[in-house]
Design an enzyme around this catalytic site. Structure first.
Site, mmCIF file in Angstrom:
data_model
loop_
_atom_site.group_PDB
_atom_site.id
_atom_site.type_symbol
_atom_site.label_atom_id
_atom_site.label_comp_id
_atom_site.label_asym_id
_atom_site.label_seq_id
_atom_site.Cartn_x
_atom_site.Cartn_y
_atom_site.Cartn_z
ATOM 1 C CG HIS A 139 41.373 46.290 34.165
ATOM 2 N ND1 HIS A 139 40.249 47.035 34.434
ATOM 3 C CD2 HIS A 139 40.925 45.131 33.598
ATOM 4 C CE1 HIS A 139 39.170 46.363 34.053
ATOM 5 N NE2 HIS A 139 39.557 45.208 33.531
ATOM 6 C CG HIS A 169 39.807 44.425 28.983
ATOM 7 N ND1 HIS A 169 38.545 44.956 28.869
ATOM 8 C CD2 HIS A 169 39.853 43.854 30.226
ATOM 9 C CE1 HIS A 169 37.864 44.720 29.979
ATOM 10 N NE2 HIS A 169 38.642 44.049 30.819
ATOM 11 C CD GLU A 170 42.574 41.687 31.866
ATOM 12 O OE1 GLU A 170 42.752 42.212 32.986
ATOM 13 O OE2 GLU A 170 41.490 41.166 31.537
ATOM 14 C CD GLU A 207 35.851 44.055 33.639
ATOM 15 O OE1 GLU A 207 36.319 43.833 32.497
ATOM 16 O OE2 GLU A 207 36.514 43.882 34.675
#
Length: 298
Positions: free
Chosen positions: A145, A141-142, A215
């Protein structure tokens, strides 16, 4: 839903371009105000150059410093480095630096200006509660980003917001203190306060405009990378459940960085909950479970 997790997310790119355009406009307003206050061409250029270069070189360092994140080596956290290396390779990205935040709050964030100059940070509290698959989902997930470059926009907008807030406070209280002694500066102080307020509002709106969408986009990117959306959904559930057990005074200290976190740390009674930087965790989990069904034909 079958095609949702497979297709490229162009929405995040469009939002990033719009937000960068607004940030550029804020720079122009900043320079215009300096000119209005009577500064010459060269002083304005020097101040602007210092401001822009400082923002570029120190914005991510400021996030690291203020959150207490410390870089760690592979010898110190071998498993963490191995997972990050695996996820970065799957996304065709250079391996980010890795940092640990010594905090009981279970969370993670990414910061940095580019693919080659980025950091993924996790808290010690997060490492305590997640298994390997769940941790991989959070790290994916990070890293999404970072891949989407939305970290840069959030970092710059957050710095703008912080600086504008500090300028407002300094100008307001400084103006009250000096008003009786020098009334000639009253007009300039009012202008500075008004511009700082507008900048703070604009930065606030930029963060909210991109945060919720990014997100969802990062969740989807993690699902595409790991092929285990249910593991990320489980991680979000664990993080949310443990967050309720963290003392309120600890949460209050980090609320200003919620735009960076995978799950916002919101204290009870905080106005932050009215302007959340994240979509509801229930909605994120539902989308991830729908992706799980789509991927594995459940």
């Amino acid at each position: 839903m079958d095609s949702y997790w497979k297709k490229r997310d162009s929405g995040i790119t469009i939002r990033i371009i719009i937000c960068l355009g607004i940030l550029s406009l804020l720079y122009i307003v900043f320079i215009t105000v300096l000119a209005y206050l009577g500064l010459g061409f060269f002083p304005i250029m020097i101040i602007s150059a210092i401001f822009i270069l400082s923002q570029w070189f120190f914005s991510d360092r400021l996030v690291m410093w203020s959150t207490g994140a410390k870089l760690v080596t592979k010898e110190q956290f071998g498993k963490l480095h191995s997972i990050v290396e695996k996820v970065a390779f799957a996304n065709n990205l250079p391996k980010p630096k890795i940092a640990i935040v010594n905090s009981q709050i279970p969370n993670a964030f990414a910061t940095g200006k580019s693919h080659r100059n980025s950091v993924v940070a996790v808290t010690s509290g997060l490492l305590d509660i997640l298994d390997d698959d769940e941790l991989e989902g959070v790290l994916a997930h990070e890293i999404t980003h970072i891949k989407n470059r939305d970290v840069l926009v959030i970092t710059l907008a957050s710095l703008f917001s912080t600086l504008a807030w500090q300028i407002m406070q300094f100008s307001f209280f400084g103006g009250l203190y000096g008003a009786g002694r020098d009334r000639n500066n009253g007009g300039a102080i009012i202008i500075v306060v008004v511009v700082a307020f507008i900048t703070w509002i604009a930065s606030f709106l930029i963060i909210r405009a991109i945060s919720r969408y990014r997100e969802y986009s990062a969740d989807r990117g993690a699902a595409q990378t790991t092929q285990k959306p249910a593991s990320l959904a489980n991680a979000l559930l664990k993080i949310t459940g443990r967050m309720d057990m963290v003392p309120q005074k600890v949460i209050k200290r980090v609320e200003g960085y919620n735009a960076f976190f995978i799950i916002p740390a919101i204290s009870r009674g905080s106005l932050t909950s009215l302007f959340s930087t994240h979509p509801p965790v229930e909605s994120r989990i539902q989308k991830l479970m729908d992706m799980e069904k789509s991927m594995h034909g459940i």
